[in-house]
Design an enzyme around this catalytic site. Structure first.
Site, PDB file in Angstrom:
ATOM      1  N   ILE A   3     -17.523 -29.815  -3.518  1.00  0.00           N
ATOM      2  CA  ILE A   3     -17.764 -28.373  -3.612  1.00  0.00           C
ATOM      3  C   ILE A   3     -18.457 -27.883  -2.347  1.00  0.00           C
ATOM      4  O   ILE A   3     -19.271 -28.595  -1.764  1.00  0.00           O
ATOM      5  CB  ILE A   3     -18.696 -28.072  -4.810  1.00  0.00           C
ATOM      6  N   GLY A  39      -7.675 -32.315  -2.116  1.00  0.00           N
ATOM      7  CA  GLY A  39      -6.725 -31.286  -2.500  1.00  0.00           C
ATOM      8  C   GLY A  39      -7.078 -29.950  -1.866  1.00  0.00           C
ATOM      9  O   GLY A  39      -8.191 -29.742  -1.377  1.00  0.00           O
ATOM     10  N   CYS A  87      -8.236 -21.153   2.025  1.00  0.00           N
ATOM     11  CA  CYS A  87      -7.520 -21.639   0.843  1.00  0.00           C
ATOM     12  C   CYS A  87      -6.154 -20.985   0.676  1.00  0.00           C
ATOM     13  O   CYS A  87      -5.585 -20.984  -0.411  1.00  0.00           O
ATOM     14  CB  CYS A  87      -8.349 -21.449  -0.419  1.00  0.00           C
ATOM     15  N   GLN A 116      -6.205 -26.340   0.655  1.00  0.00           N
ATOM     16  CA  GLN A 116      -5.650 -25.914   1.934  1.00  0.00           C
ATOM     17  C   GLN A 116      -6.760 -25.916   2.997  1.00  0.00           C
ATOM     18  O   GLN A 116      -7.540 -26.851   3.072  1.00  0.00           O
ATOM     19  CB  GLN A 116      -4.968 -24.559   1.727  1.00  0.00           C
TER      20      GLN A 116
END
Length: 218
Positions: free
Chosen positions: A162, A69, A179, A71
């Site tokens: 992460i 998920g 993002c 950008q």
């Protein structure tokens, strides 16, 4: 049991994705334990499922389409990438709670260095308030992102995870809109004046893991 592996050197991104996909399948089938995999990558950009073409300003590094998920984001030396392969079949099939636990885990680790990480509605990841910087045009305080989160689930086993900035070249972010968020910037532990190494962060992450992801029974 959750296994921990720290990869030496720099890890090739396509090879990392292939490894995660295989491990996630093995976890689902009961052939492998959960895994936290700590890596660093050579400089590259990744495009998540919501990436917009206009947010790639300059393809100065290889660009990898990825199924996580989010950008566009950057990975590179000096950034700790934490790949999280956990079995949500056994931990509760709640994506929102899972992402919140990841954010809380990072925030906990940052407190080990007397740093206050925060989350913001509509902005995934962990942010640091920067009262030392000029405010935004609307007068609000500028905030810098220190950690990005982007996960994928396959049959309710997670992978990707992460990235936390320890001491990357922050100039490498100039090729993207990180993002998809305009106005705010990016920072790192060293950029904030903290003499923290990769090993220090790894210890903080490991110390706080079980508070957010308790050991599975059996």
């Amino acid at each position: 049991m959750t296994e921990w592996i720290t990869a030496p050197g720099l890890t090739d991104y396509p090879q990392a994705v292939a490894f995660m996909e295989a491990r996630a399948a093995a976890i689902h089938d009961g052939r492998a334990d959960e895994l936290i995999w700590l890596v660093e990558h050579p400089p590259l950009y990744t495009a998540g499922t919501s990436a917009r073409a206009e947010d790639l300003l300059s393809a100065r590094f290889p660009v990898h389409e990825t199924g996580r998920g989010g950008q566009y984001t950057y990975h590179g030396p000096g950034q700790r990438v934490v790949y999280v392969m956990l079995d949500l079949n056994r931990r509760g099939r709640d994506v929102r709670a899972f992402v919140k636990a990841l954010e809380s885990w990072v925030i906990d680790a940052l407190t080990e260095f007397n740093l206050k990480g925060e989350i913001r509605d509509g902005r995934v990841g962990v942010w640091i308030a920067r009262p030392d910087k000029a405010p935004l045009p609307d007068g609000s305080m500028r905030e810098d992102k220190i950690a990005a989160i982007g996960v994928k689930l396959r049959r309710w086993v997670s992978f990707h995870g992460i990235s936390i900035n320890v001491e990357p070249d922050l100039g490498h972010y100039a090729g993207i809109v990180p993002c998809g968020i305009q106005g705010h910037g990016v920072t790192s532990l060293v950029d904030l004046g903290l003499p923290v190494g990769m090993g220090d962060l790894d210890l903080a992450l490991r110390a706080g893991f079980a508070r957010h992801f308790p050991p599975l029974a059996g």
